[in-house]
Scaffold this active site. Structure first.
Site, PDB file in Angstrom:
ATOM      1  N   ASP A   1      18.215   0.699  57.261  1.00 36.37           N
ATOM      2  CA  ASP A   1      16.707   0.062  58.251  1.00 36.37           C
ATOM      3  C   ASP A   1      15.800  -1.215  57.441  1.00 36.37           C
ATOM      4  O   ASP A   1      15.713  -1.159  56.595  1.00 36.37           O
ATOM      5  CB  ASP A   1      15.908   0.810  58.752  1.00 36.37           C
ATOM      6  CG  ASP A   1      15.602   0.220  60.137  1.00 36.37           C
ATOM      7  OD1 ASP A   1      15.810  -0.592  60.813  1.00 36.37           O
ATOM      8  OD2 ASP A   1      14.200   0.259  60.635  1.00 36.37           O
TER       9      ASP A   1
ATOM     10  N   ASN B   1      22.401   1.004  69.322  1.00 38.13           N
ATOM     11  CA  ASN B   1      22.999  -0.665  68.869  1.00 38.13           C
ATOM     12  C   ASN B   1      23.423  -1.026  69.889  1.00 38.13           C
ATOM     13  O   ASN B   1      23.749  -2.824  69.428  1.00 38.13           O
ATOM     14  CB  ASN B   1      23.436  -0.352  67.303  1.00 38.13           C
ATOM     15  CG  ASN B   1      22.554  -0.536  66.120  1.00 38.13           C
ATOM     16  OD1 ASN B   1      22.884   0.152  65.360  1.00 38.13           O
ATOM     17  ND2 ASN B   1      21.140  -0.426  66.483  1.00 38.13           N
TER      18      ASN B   1
HETATM   19  C1  FPP Z   1      19.516  -1.484  60.741  1.00 39.48           C
HETATM   20  O1  FPP Z   1      18.701  -3.217  60.453  1.00 39.48           O
HETATM   21  C2  FPP Z   1      21.093  -2.282  60.756  1.00 39.48           C
HETATM   22  C3  FPP Z   1      21.590  -2.460  60.897  1.00 39.48           C
HETATM   23  C4  FPP Z   1      21.871  -1.473  62.963  1.00 39.48           C
HETATM   24  C5  FPP Z   1      23.018  -2.680  60.559  1.00 39.48           C
HETATM   25  C6  FPP Z   1      23.525  -1.191  58.993  1.00 39.48           C
HETATM   26  C7  FPP Z   1      24.892  -2.600  58.709  1.00 39.48           C
HETATM   27  C8  FPP Z   1      24.669  -2.920  57.562  1.00 39.48           C
HETATM   28  C9  FPP Z   1      24.405  -2.728  56.656  1.00 39.48           C
HETATM   29  C10 FPP Z   1      26.441  -4.086  57.577  1.00 39.48           C
HETATM   30  C11 FPP Z   1      27.393  -3.563  57.240  1.00 39.48           C
HETATM   31  C12 FPP Z   1      27.815  -2.048  56.659  1.00 39.48           C
HETATM   32  C13 FPP Z   1      28.665  -1.652  56.182  1.00 39.48           C
HETATM   33  C14 FPP Z   1      28.648  -0.477  56.156  1.00 39.48           C
HETATM   34  C15 FPP Z   1      30.311  -2.518  56.286  1.00 39.48           C
HETATM   35  P1  FPP Z   1      17.911  -3.594  61.665  1.00 39.48           P
HETATM   36  O2  FPP Z   1      18.881  -4.333  62.227  1.00 39.48           O
HETATM   37  O3  FPP Z   1      17.291  -2.438  62.993  1.00 39.48           O
HETATM   38  O4  FPP Z   1      16.929  -4.193  60.965  1.00 39.48           O
HETATM   39  P2  FPP Z   1      15.137  -4.288  61.706  1.00 39.48           P
HETATM   40  O5  FPP Z   1      14.549  -2.354  61.593  1.00 39.48           O
HETATM   41  O6  FPP Z   1      14.488  -4.502  60.732  1.00 39.48           O
HETATM   42  O7  FPP Z   1      14.600  -5.187  62.982  1.00 39.48           O
END
Ligand code: FPP
Length: 248
Positions: free
Chosen positions: A21, A69
């Site tokens: 996250d 998501n």
């Molecule tokens: C959460 O951060 C992250 C995600 C919803 C996506 C995670 C994806 C990756 C790290 C890239 C691809 C992964 C792989 C395994 C190839 P957020 O967007 O919720 O952050 P925030 O809480 O700061 O808004």
């Protein structure tokens, strides 16, 4: 000095699950758009996967995309899908070189066809690897998974394939997307949020929870080692007393 030397191999968790996250917030801090955070999150995925395999962890589950998501802005969802397709395509070789098997859990049929194809190819091409399993949770939520399991179990009871009396914890586990995978002993969440966000709710019943203040793109192999060391210093009692644990 690396924290790696402080890890006790005999006390390693077999399965570590991670809620990655903070990509969006990290990007905002850099004055960039959210997808920049996801792109940089891939670096942490690579680093932590390598660190887990090198230390001897056998299963690493990453929450890459939740059912919820899908409600994000279309442009962000599309960018995440493209990133997944690209990353899986590029990293396939590295997984094979490192003897790591790729698996996926979640409502995979809801993923775009291109993503499913890339994923299935990588799963197929890494299926012979046995050093560690890297499990991507994609379009996953625990409540979705539990509903699916209940539907299949009740269907089997109705058609007489299953006796309702035979329903127990082991049977329910075998109907989940993680069937055959041991429950995680350690769940890590980054970004200073203290929630489990619909992730592996059944499987983390006895997991140790570890929260890091670091945003996911900042999370390094040393942070991962720190989480492992923290886990190794905990007493896991499973409902028993401290005295009972020290005798066993
Ligand atoms: C959460 O951060 C992250 C995600 C919803 C996506 C995670 C994806 C990756 C790290 C890239 C691809 C992964 C792989 C395994 C190839 P957020 O967007 O919720 O952050 P925030 O809480 O700061 O808004």
């Amino acid at each position: 000095m690396s924290l790696k030397s402080k890890i006790i191999t005999e006390k390693l968790p077999l399965h570590v699950a991670i809620i990655m996250d903070g990509n969006g917030r990290w990007a905002s801090q850099q004055g960039e758009i959210r997808t920049f955070g996801h792109q940089n999150g891939v670096k942490s995925v690579r680093e932590v996967t390598e660190a887990a395999a090198e230390t001897g962890v056998k299963f690493l589950t990453l929450y890459a995309f939740s059912t919820e998501n899908w409600n994000r802005p279309r442009a962000e969802v599309n960018a995440l899908m493209e990133l997944l397709i690209h990353t899986i395509h590029v990293e396939k070789e590295t997984l094979n070189k490192n003897n790591i098997r790729l698996l996926a859990i979640g409502d995979l049929m809801s993923l775009p066809e291109k993503c499913r194809k890339e994923l299935n190819e990588a799963i197929q091409e890494t299926s012979g690897n046995d050093r560690m399993s890297l499990i991507l949770a994609l379009s996953y939520s625990a409540k979705w998974e539990i509903c699916e399991a209940i539907k299949r179990i009740s269907n089997n009871v109705c058609t007489g394939k299953l006796d309702a009396e035979d329903i127990n914890e082991k049977l329910i586990s075998s109907y989940l997307t993680t069937a055959g995978i041991p429950d995680p002993e350690l769940l890590i969440r980054t970004s200073g949020e203290y929630r489990v966000s619909n992730f592996l709710l059944w499987q983390i019943a006895y997991a140790e929870l570890y929260f890091s203040e670091k945003l996911w793109p900042e999370f390094t192999r040393e942070d991962f080692y720190e989480a492992l060391i923290n886990y190794q210093n905990r007493e896991r009692r499973f409902g028993q007393t401290s005295g009972q644990i020290s005798k066993s």
